[in-house]
Design a protein around this motif. Structure first.
Motif, PDB file in Angstrom:
ATOM      1  N   LEU A  10       0.825  -1.209   0.000  1.00  0.00           N
ATOM      2  CA  LEU A  10       0.000   0.000   0.000  1.00  0.00           C
ATOM      3  C   LEU A  10       0.858   1.257   0.000  1.00  0.00           C
ATOM      4  O   LEU A  10       0.531   2.243  -0.667  1.00  0.00           O
ATOM      5  N   ASP A  11       1.961   1.223   0.742  1.00  0.00           N
ATOM      6  CA  ASP A  11       2.869   2.370   0.769  1.00  0.00           C
ATOM      7  C   ASP A  11       3.451   2.638  -0.612  1.00  0.00           C
ATOM      8  O   ASP A  11       3.567   3.789  -1.041  1.00  0.00           O
ATOM      9  N   THR A  12       3.811   1.581  -1.319  1.00  0.00           N
ATOM     10  CA  THR A  12       4.365   1.725  -2.668  1.00  0.00           C
ATOM     11  C   THR A  12       3.326   2.298  -3.618  1.00  0.00           C
ATOM     12  O   THR A  12       3.616   3.207  -4.402  1.00  0.00           O
ATOM     13  N   LEU A  13       2.096   1.780  -3.546  1.00  0.00           N
ATOM     14  CA  LEU A  13       1.027   2.295  -4.399  1.00  0.00           C
ATOM     15  C   LEU A  13       0.746   3.763  -4.102  1.00  0.00           C
ATOM     16  O   LEU A  13       0.532   4.567  -5.017  1.00  0.00           O
ATOM     17  N   ALA A  14       0.745   4.122  -2.841  1.00  0.00           N
ATOM     18  CA  ALA A  14       0.509   5.522  -2.469  1.00  0.00           C
ATOM     19  C   ALA A  14       1.622   6.415  -3.001  1.00  0.00           C
ATOM     20  O   ALA A  14       1.356   7.500  -3.529  1.00  0.00           O
ATOM     21  N   ALA A  15       2.863   5.965  -2.885  1.00  0.00           N
ATOM     22  CA  ALA A  15       3.999   6.745  -3.392  1.00  0.00           C
ATOM     23  C   ALA A  15       3.921   6.905  -4.906  1.00  0.00           C
ATOM     24  O   ALA A  15       4.208   7.987  -5.447  1.00  0.00           O
TER      25      ALA A  15
END
Length: 118
Positions: A10-15
Protein backbone atom coordinates in the motif's frame (compact mmCIF):
# COMPACT_ATOMS: atom_id res chain seq x y z
CA UNK A 1 14.23 -6.13 1.56
CA UNK A 2 14.16 -3.43 4.19
CA UNK A 3 10.83 -3.56 5.97
CA UNK A 4 9.99 -0.05 7.13
CA UNK A 5 6.23 -0.53 7.31
CA UNK A 6 3.56 -3.12 7.97
CA UNK A 7 1.95 -2.18 4.63
CA UNK A 8 4.76 -2.03 2.05
CA UNK A 9 2.50 -2.72 -0.94
CA UNK A 10 0.00 0.00 0.00
CA UNK A 11 2.87 2.37 0.77
CA UNK A 12 4.37 1.72 -2.67
CA UNK A 13 1.03 2.30 -4.40
CA UNK A 14 0.51 5.52 -2.47
CA UNK A 15 4.00 6.75 -3.39
CA UNK A 16 3.39 5.92 -7.06
CA UNK A 17 0.12 7.83 -6.97
CA UNK A 18 1.71 10.89 -5.37
CA UNK A 19 4.53 10.82 -7.92
CA UNK A 20 2.01 10.53 -10.77
CA UNK A 21 -0.03 13.46 -9.45
CA UNK A 22 3.08 15.63 -9.09
CA UNK A 23 4.17 14.93 -12.66
CA UNK A 24 0.77 15.25 -14.30
CA UNK A 25 -0.55 18.55 -15.60
CA UNK A 26 -4.18 17.43 -15.84
CA UNK A 27 -6.92 19.02 -13.80
CA UNK A 28 -8.48 16.79 -11.13
CA UNK A 29 -11.58 15.90 -13.19
CA UNK A 30 -9.62 14.88 -16.27
CA UNK A 31 -7.13 12.91 -14.20
CA UNK A 32 -9.78 10.88 -12.35
CA UNK A 33 -11.85 10.28 -15.50
CA UNK A 34 -8.72 9.12 -17.33
CA UNK A 35 -7.87 6.73 -14.54
CA UNK A 36 -11.41 5.36 -14.47
CA UNK A 37 -11.26 4.83 -18.23
CA UNK A 38 -7.99 2.94 -17.81
CA UNK A 39 -9.49 0.77 -15.08
CA UNK A 40 -12.45 -0.04 -17.32
CA UNK A 41 -10.14 -0.86 -20.23
CA UNK A 42 -8.23 -3.38 -18.17
CA UNK A 43 -11.33 -4.85 -16.49
CA UNK A 44 -10.12 -3.89 -13.04
CA UNK A 45 -11.87 -5.30 -9.95
CA UNK A 46 -14.13 -3.23 -7.69
CA UNK A 47 -11.35 -2.66 -5.15
CA UNK A 48 -9.39 -0.72 -7.77
CA UNK A 49 -12.32 1.64 -8.28
CA UNK A 50 -12.72 2.00 -4.53
CA UNK A 51 -9.41 3.87 -4.35
CA UNK A 52 -10.81 6.50 -6.73
CA UNK A 53 -14.13 7.23 -5.05
CA UNK A 54 -12.86 9.84 -2.58
CA UNK A 55 -10.77 11.67 -5.22
CA UNK A 56 -13.76 11.63 -7.59
CA UNK A 57 -15.99 13.10 -4.90
CA UNK A 58 -13.37 15.71 -4.07
CA UNK A 59 -13.16 16.64 -7.76
CA UNK A 60 -16.99 16.89 -7.72
CA UNK A 61 -17.40 14.47 -10.61
CA UNK A 62 -20.96 13.66 -11.54
CA UNK A 63 -22.55 10.35 -12.45
CA UNK A 64 -23.19 11.82 -15.89
CA UNK A 65 -19.48 12.52 -16.41
CA UNK A 66 -18.65 8.94 -15.46
CA UNK A 67 -21.33 7.62 -17.79
CA UNK A 68 -19.95 9.81 -20.58
CA UNK A 69 -16.51 8.23 -20.11
CA UNK A 70 -17.95 4.73 -20.30
CA UNK A 71 -19.93 5.66 -23.42
CA UNK A 72 -16.82 7.22 -25.00
CA UNK A 73 -14.63 4.16 -24.46
CA UNK A 74 -17.26 1.52 -25.32
CA UNK A 75 -16.37 1.34 -29.04
CA UNK A 76 -12.71 0.80 -28.13
CA UNK A 77 -12.87 -1.55 -25.14
CA UNK A 78 -16.17 -3.28 -25.93
CA UNK A 79 -19.51 -3.61 -24.25
CA UNK A 80 -18.43 -6.47 -21.98
CA UNK A 81 -15.69 -4.36 -20.40
CA UNK A 82 -17.96 -1.35 -20.04
CA UNK A 83 -20.69 -3.41 -18.38
CA UNK A 84 -18.11 -5.05 -16.13
CA UNK A 85 -16.78 -1.60 -15.20
CA UNK A 86 -20.29 -0.37 -14.38
CA UNK A 87 -20.80 -3.39 -12.12
CA UNK A 88 -17.44 -2.92 -10.40
CA UNK A 89 -18.07 0.80 -9.89
CA UNK A 90 -21.44 0.00 -8.31
CA UNK A 91 -19.79 -2.57 -6.04
CA UNK A 92 -17.11 -0.06 -5.04
CA UNK A 93 -19.76 2.54 -4.22
CA UNK A 94 -21.58 -0.04 -2.10
CA UNK A 95 -18.38 -0.85 -0.22
CA UNK A 96 -17.69 2.84 0.30
CA UNK A 97 -21.19 3.45 1.65
CA UNK A 98 -20.93 0.43 3.97
CA UNK A 99 -17.59 1.65 5.33
CA UNK A 100 -18.97 5.17 5.87
CA UNK A 101 -22.03 3.77 7.66
CA UNK A 102 -19.84 1.59 9.89
CA UNK A 103 -17.62 4.56 10.75
CA UNK A 104 -20.68 6.71 11.53
CA UNK A 105 -22.07 3.93 13.75
CA UNK A 106 -18.76 3.65 15.61
CA UNK A 107 -18.68 7.41 16.15
CA UNK A 108 -22.26 7.41 17.44
CA UNK A 109 -21.50 4.54 19.82
CA UNK A 110 -18.34 6.26 21.09
CA UNK A 111 -20.29 9.46 21.68
CA UNK A 112 -23.00 7.53 23.52
CA UNK A 113 -20.36 5.86 25.74
CA UNK A 114 -18.84 9.28 26.49
CA UNK A 115 -22.25 10.68 27.48
CA UNK A 116 -22.93 7.73 29.78
CA UNK A 117 -19.60 8.25 31.51
CA UNK A 118 -20.31 11.95 32.11
Amino acid sequence: MDKTSDTPVLDTLAAMTVDSLERCGMDANTLILTRLAALAAMDAPAISYLAHIAPAMKAELTAEQLQDVLVAIAPVVGTARVMSAATHITEALGISIAVAEAEAQEMAEAEARTRRMS
